[in-house]
Write a protein that holds these residues in place. Structure first.
Motif, PDB file in Angstrom:
ATOM      1  N   LEU A 137       0.829  -1.207   0.000  1.00 12.62           N
ATOM      2  CA  LEU A 137       0.000   0.000   0.000  1.00 12.62           C
ATOM      3  C   LEU A 137       0.864   1.259   0.000  1.00 12.62           C
ATOM      4  CD1 LEU A 137      -2.771  -0.983   2.593  1.00 12.62           C
ATOM      5  CD2 LEU A 137      -3.010  -0.854   0.111  1.00 12.62           C
ATOM      6  N   VAL A 138       1.934   1.226   0.781  1.00 13.14           N
ATOM      7  CA  VAL A 138       2.810   2.401   0.867  1.00 13.14           C
ATOM      8  C   VAL A 138       3.449   2.704  -0.476  1.00 13.14           C
ATOM      9  CG1 VAL A 138       4.879   3.354   1.952  1.00 13.14           C
ATOM     10  CG2 VAL A 138       3.273   2.017   3.312  1.00 13.14           C
ATOM     11  N   MET A 139       4.105   1.711  -1.083  1.00 13.26           N
ATOM     12  CA  MET A 139       4.883   1.965  -2.298  1.00 13.26           C
ATOM     13  C   MET A 139       3.992   2.199  -3.507  1.00 13.26           C
ATOM     14  SD  MET A 139       7.758   2.180  -1.058  1.00 13.26           S
ATOM     15  CE  MET A 139       8.395   2.698  -2.647  1.00 13.26           C
ATOM     16  N   SER A 140       2.901   1.454  -3.616  1.00  7.90           N
ATOM     17  CA  SER A 140       2.019   1.675  -4.763  1.00  7.90           C
ATOM     18  C   SER A 140       1.338   3.036  -4.658  1.00  7.90           C
ATOM     19  CB  SER A 140       0.990   0.556  -4.849  1.00  7.90           C
ATOM     20  OG  SER A 140       0.243   0.457  -3.653  1.00  7.90           O
ATOM     21  N   GLY A 141       0.982   3.437  -3.450  1.00  6.01           N
ATOM     22  CA  GLY A 141       0.414   4.772  -3.278  1.00  6.01           C
ATOM     23  C   GLY A 141       1.398   5.856  -3.661  1.00  6.01           C
ATOM     24  N   ALA A 193      -1.412   7.374   4.795  1.00 11.26           N
ATOM     25  CA  ALA A 193      -1.034   8.660   4.214  1.00 11.26           C
ATOM     26  C   ALA A 193      -0.774   8.539   2.711  1.00 11.26           C
ATOM     27  CB  ALA A 193       0.207   9.197   4.927  1.00 11.26           C
ATOM     28  N   SER A 194      -0.098   7.481   2.302  1.00 12.67           N
ATOM     29  CA  SER A 194       0.247   7.316   0.889  1.00 12.67           C
ATOM     30  C   SER A 194      -1.000   7.112   0.037  1.00 12.67           C
ATOM     31  CB  SER A 194       1.203   6.127   0.735  1.00 12.67           C
ATOM     32  OG  SER A 194       1.528   5.901  -0.611  1.00 12.67           O
ATOM     33  N   CYS A 195      -1.898   6.251   0.472  1.00  9.66           N
ATOM     34  CA  CYS A 195      -3.112   6.002  -0.308  1.00  9.66           C
ATOM     35  C   CYS A 195      -4.022   7.238  -0.318  1.00  9.66           C
ATOM     36  CB  CYS A 195      -3.852   4.796   0.257  1.00  9.66           C
ATOM     37  SG  CYS A 195      -2.978   3.232   0.014  1.00  9.66           S
ATOM     38  N   SER A 196      -4.096   7.964   0.774  1.00  8.33           N
ATOM     39  CA  SER A 196      -4.901   9.187   0.815  1.00  8.33           C
ATOM     40  C   SER A 196      -4.363  10.223  -0.149  1.00  8.33           C
ATOM     41  CB  SER A 196      -4.934   9.745   2.236  1.00  8.33           C
ATOM     42  OG  SER A 196      -5.498   8.814   3.135  1.00  8.33           O
ATOM     43  N   LEU A 197      -3.042  10.402  -0.182  1.00  6.05           N
ATOM     44  CA  LEU A 197      -2.443  11.352  -1.121  1.00  6.05           C
ATOM     45  C   LEU A 197      -2.660  10.923  -2.565  1.00  6.05           C
ATOM     46  CD1 LEU A 197       0.942  12.233   0.642  1.00  6.05           C
ATOM     47  CD2 LEU A 197      -1.042  13.726   0.320  1.00  6.05           C
ATOM     48  N   ALA A 198      -2.594   9.626  -2.813  1.00  5.01           N
ATOM     49  CA  ALA A 198      -2.821   9.138  -4.178  1.00  5.01           C
ATOM     50  C   ALA A 198      -4.240   9.454  -4.640  1.00  5.01           C
ATOM     51  CB  ALA A 198      -2.553   7.637  -4.241  1.00  5.01           C
ATOM     52  N   LEU A 199      -5.209   9.292  -3.737  1.00  9.22           N
ATOM     53  CA  LEU A 199      -6.600   9.572  -4.098  1.00  9.22           C
ATOM     54  C   LEU A 199      -6.857  11.068  -4.249  1.00  9.22           C
ATOM     55  CD1 LEU A 199      -9.388   8.321  -4.571  1.00  9.22           C
ATOM     56  CD2 LEU A 199      -9.804   8.484  -2.110  1.00  9.22           C
ATOM     57  N   LEU A 200      -6.287  11.867  -3.351  1.00 11.07           N
ATOM     58  CA  LEU A 200      -6.538  13.302  -3.393  1.00 11.07           C
ATOM     59  C   LEU A 200      -5.814  13.991  -4.550  1.00 11.07           C
ATOM     60  CD1 LEU A 200      -6.285  14.134   0.430  1.00 11.07           C
ATOM     61  CD2 LEU A 200      -8.366  14.000  -0.965  1.00 11.07           C
ATOM     62  N   SER A 201      -4.662  13.454  -4.940  1.00 11.02           N
ATOM     63  CA  SER A 201      -3.895  14.098  -6.008  1.00 11.02           C
ATOM     64  C   SER A 201      -4.410  13.755  -7.400  1.00 11.02           C
ATOM     65  CB  SER A 201      -2.422  13.690  -5.909  1.00 11.02           C
ATOM     66  OG  SER A 201      -2.258  12.296  -6.066  1.00 11.02           O
ATOM     67  N   TYR A 202      -5.292  12.737  -7.494  1.00 12.56           N
ATOM     68  CA  TYR A 202      -5.817  12.367  -8.821  1.00 12.56           C
ATOM     69  C   TYR A 202      -6.947  13.301  -9.194  1.00 12.56           C
ATOM     70  CZ  TYR A 202      -7.886   9.752 -12.615  1.00 12.56           C
ATOM     71  OH  TYR A 202      -8.377   9.384 -13.837  1.00 12.56           O
ATOM     72  N   ARG A 203      -6.871  13.873 -10.371  1.00 10.55           N
ATOM     73  CA  ARG A 203      -7.906  14.741 -10.892  1.00 10.55           C
ATOM     74  C   ARG A 203      -8.228  14.335 -12.313  1.00 10.55           C
ATOM     75  NH1 ARG A 203      -8.008  15.730  -6.375  1.00 10.55           N
ATOM     76  NH2 ARG A 203      -8.024  17.719  -5.253  1.00 10.55           N
ATOM     77  N   LYS A 204      -9.498  14.226 -12.601  1.00  6.78           N
ATOM     78  CA  LYS A 204      -9.901  13.952 -13.981  1.00  6.78           C
ATOM     79  C   LYS A 204      -9.700  15.217 -14.807  1.00  6.78           C
ATOM     80  CE  LYS A 204     -13.175  10.162 -13.716  1.00  6.78           C
ATOM     81  NZ  LYS A 204     -14.476   9.653 -14.195  1.00  6.78           N
ATOM     82  N   ARG A 205      -9.073  15.056 -15.940  1.00  5.38           N
ATOM     83  CA  ARG A 205      -8.815  16.197 -16.828  1.00  5.38           C
ATOM     84  C   ARG A 205      -9.388  15.879 -18.193  1.00  5.38           C
ATOM     85  NH1 ARG A 205      -4.190  15.412 -13.827  1.00  5.38           N
ATOM     86  NH2 ARG A 205      -3.526  17.177 -12.573  1.00  5.38           N
ATOM     87  N   SER A 206     -10.076  16.838 -18.737  1.00  3.10           N
ATOM     88  CA  SER A 206     -10.666  16.617 -20.056  1.00  3.10           C
ATOM     89  C   SER A 206      -9.654  16.892 -21.147  1.00  3.10           C
ATOM     90  CB  SER A 206     -11.865  17.537 -20.254  1.00  3.10           C
ATOM     91  OG  SER A 206     -11.484  18.879 -20.124  1.00  3.10           O
TER      92      SER A 206
END
Length: 373
Positions: free
Chosen positions: A271-275, A360-373
């Motif tokens: 979870l840490v490294m993949s995040g 922390a790593s998985c939360s940052l991965a989710l929050l930093s992802y943004r859909k872009r058109s």
């Protein structure tokens, strides 16, 4: 929806011409070669002995040095200058010079001095080689005292009382450096697979434009991220099982603390490294950027985790920085489980630290992802 995304990811990995071969080749390469190459044991120290005495005592000492298993007698020079030429040519690591009348001084009970000169360009080899050779010299002196050499003036050789020591080495009784390195190399292998590959996968889809099709779909961000991570978690567990089988086959090394404890730590570490890989891929726009950032983090993680050098040998400020490194905790856990037989209760600090990093790593991965058109 997650099911179809996972099916797409697994098909994409299996259809790749190069990736499956690399995933299968890496465990064999890292566990079949690196434990022998990444070895900090100092053996085959090249010694030149300048014997100015040419006595029975000096010849026995030379034979004892040759038979210790740590030294290789490369020369018997006739002068100190000739011995130095061997050091300058890189053919000699240590010069041992025995003085004239060495045996006579010992028989008469007088002290005698020998010269030990080490090539310290490689400081570790010079220091440890000198320490080993000094130990051989002290051991030989003890043998002479025990045999009563130096008491000839009494008309008979009288054995002097000595102490006998027996050393017991816990957790690694044969002092095999490979037993110390193999669990750490498993951590290194998982780090490279589950950190690099998810990051490069998403960035590769950015460059080819296929990620845009996912962004315009009604797929939720967490579903898309899970579809990217689960295949690499599966591959990480498969590679770990393969690496553990190789460790048992090649080195006879099995976890003394049970496979279940290793799997518990491994799941958190994945979870840490993949995040972290997903966070890098969300920020990077090209493959080169992602590779550079991941390489930067990997070098810091590897060098400051205790994987190759003990953390206690680092400066105090560097030891404090290692607490920010998730590899530190996983390396400690793997070695403790493999060699000491530690359980989860014995490793609660490491388990808690990895759990915090995973969240922390998985939360940052989710929050930093943004859909872009």
């Amino acid at each position: 929806m997650l099911r179809y995304l996972l099916e797409k990811e697994f098909k994409q990995i299996l259809r790749h011409r190069f990736l499956p071969r690399v995933i299968l080749f890496m465990p064999f390469m890292m566990l079949g070669v690196l434990p022998f190459a990444a070895n900090q044991e100092v053996k085959e120290v090249r010694v030149a002995v300048l014997d100015n005495d040419h006595s029975t005592t000096s010849r026995r000492l030379i034979e004892k040095i040759k038979g210790s298993g740590y030294f290789q007698l490369v020369a018997l020079p006739k002068s100190h200058q000739e011995a130095l030429q061997g050091v300058e040519a890189g053919e000699t690591d240590i010069i041992l010079e025995l003085p004239r009348d060495l045996e006579k001084a010992i028989v008469q009970g007088e002290g005698s001095q020998v010269l030990l000169a080490a090539n310290a360009v490689n400081g570790t080899r010079g220091i440890l080689g000198s320490t080993y050779l000094s130990s051989v010299l002290h051991d030989y002196a003890s043998e002479l005292r025990q045999a009563g050499v130096g008491s000839a003036e009494r008309g008979a050789y009288t054995a002097l009382p000595t102490f006998s020591l027996q050393s017991q080495y816990q957790f690694n009784p044969h002092l095999d450096y490979k037993a110390f390195m193999v669990p750490g190399l498993m951590v290194m292998l998982l780090t490279m697979l589950t950190g690099f590959l998810p990051a490069l996968n998403i960035v590769g889809e950015k460059e080819t434009g296929t990620i845009e099709q996912m962004n315009v779909s009604p797929v939720r961000p967490w579903t898309l991220i899970l579809s990217k991570l689960i295949p690499y978690w599966t591959l990480g567990l498969f590679v770990l099982m393969l690496a553990m089988g190789l460790a048992a086959t090649l080195f006879g090394l099995t976890p003394a603390g049970g496979i279940g404890n290793i799997l518990a730590f491994t799941l958190l570490y994945l979870l840490v490294m993949s995040g972290l890989g997903i966070c890098v891929s969300n920020i990077a726009g090209t493959m080169q950027q992602a590779m550079f950032v991941m390489y930067f983090f990997m070098m810091l993680f590897f060098l400051m985790s205790g994987l190759f050098t003990p953390i206690t040998s680092m400066p105090q400020w560097a030891q404090m920085l290692t607490y920010l490194n998730p590899l530190r905790y996983f390396v400690q856990a793997m070695r403790s489980i493999y060699l000491k037989g530690s359980g989860l209760m014995d490793l609660l600090p490491q388990l808690g630290a990895l759990a915090v990093y995973a969240l922390a790593s998985c939360s940052l991965a989710l929050l930093s992802y943004r859909k872009r058109s």
